[in-house]
Design an enzyme around this catalytic site. Structure first.
Site: not given
Ligand SMILES: C[S@@+](CC[C@H](N)C(=O)[O-])C[C@H]1O[C@@H](n2cnc3c(N)ncnc32)[C@H](O)[C@@H]1O
Length: 303
Positions: A112, A135, A177, A230
């Protein structure tokens, strides 16, 4: 900083995946800055009036705006400290638009920090329901906590651990993510051009497989998981989704209905053929929309 030279291996690999010259041109171009209005603190009309900026709507996120003028130090404006907005890259707003958490949901954000997406989740949930934001990095964790506090997200518990140790939950919605090699964000971190290597891509893909497996095991039947990175490395993107689909027959990739230009998912790479289910993954190159490159997949667990 002078842009480092691309390694020949990188050029060969990316030339197989896309038009390398276009990719390079857009990857090295500074993109238009964007922000997301934090509706937990301020309405969009009030924000616009107060900030007096030239804003242009991000088509896929109602609260997202490109800043259509040269501005310096936007993070130093008092409204930033007040949590009225989060400076967030436009393509990084997509995963939560796709996850679409609702007030009352029980949500896990597995990786996160520093919290751009947790604060976006909190705003969508209107502080109703629960979020666990995890995290593994202690330093990034303090930024996460500070951002949550600044943005007024109150329905959240933060945890500091490796994602793969999360056990025994039945979340409605999960975001993974994932930590990744970041080849979609070269304009922000040109150092990646220098540090990129196939070994670290392989190592990261191992961590990503662990994270997605654990996430799926902690998802309730009928629940939804969004996996995003990403990076544009197939091994870290379609390869991870293919691994999940091969190992869990109750995992299904859903179509993503969102208004932007996208590129076809990679269905094979090198000697590897991916599970045909990856065809609905969303792959965005920097040249598609003039944003960072991103990879997003929505997975539903069968009832
Ligand atoms: C892409 S960043 C997350 C960005 C964040 N979601 C946001 O939008 O602000 C990936 C994060 O994964 C964390 N991470 C790395 N390995 C991890 C692991 N094994 N379990 C959980 N988090 C991990 C990193 O510390 C990093 O903060």
């Amino acid at each position: 900083m002078k842009t480092p030279e691309f390694k020949q291996k990188f050029i060969d690999r990316y030339s197989d995946l896309t038009d390398f010259e276009e990719f390079k041109k857009y990857s090295l171009k500074m993109q238009t800055k964007s922000l997301r209005v934090n509706t937990l603190k301020v309405s969009i009309p009030e924000f616009k009036e107060r900030m007096n900026l030239k804003l242009k709507q991000v088509p896929w996120c109602k609260e997202g705006f490109f800043i259509d003028e040269e501005v310096f130090g936007i993070g130093n404006r008092p409204e930033h400290g007040l949590g009225y907005f989060y400076v967030q890259e436009a393509s990084s707003m997509i995963p939560i638009e796709v996850l679409n958490p609702k007030p009352g949901d029980f949500v896990l954000d597995m990786a996160a920090a520093p919290g751009s997406k947790t604060t976006q989740i909190g705003a969508k949930m209107k502080n109703e329901g629960y979020i666990i934001a995890n995290d593994t990095d202690y330093t990034r964790m303090s930024s996460l906590n500070a951002n949550l506090q600044r943005c007024g997200v109150r329905n959240v518990i933060t945890t500091l651990m490796q994602g793969r140790f999360i056990r025994g939950f039945e979340f409605d919605k999960i975001l993974v993510d994932a930590p990744c090699s970041g080849t979609g964000t070269l304009s922000k971190s040109p150092r990646t051009i220098k540090t990129w290597n196939p070994f670290s891509v392989r190592r990261l893909a191992g961590i990503q497989r662990q994270l997605i497996k654990t996430a799926f095991e902690n998802l309730k039947a009928g629940g939804e998981l969004v996996y995003s990175t990403c990076t544009l490395e197939p091994e870290e993107d379609e390869g991870v989704i293919s691994y999940l689909l091969d190992n869990f027959s109750d995992a299904k990739v859903s179509k993503i209905d969102i208004d932007l230009k996208r590129s076809s998912a990679v269905t094979s790479f090198g000697k590897k053929e991916y599970n045909p289910g990856v065809k609905n993954c969303l792959r965005i190159w920097p040249q598609d929309n003039g944003t960072d490159g991103f990879f997003i997949t929505k997975i539903k667990k069968d009832l």
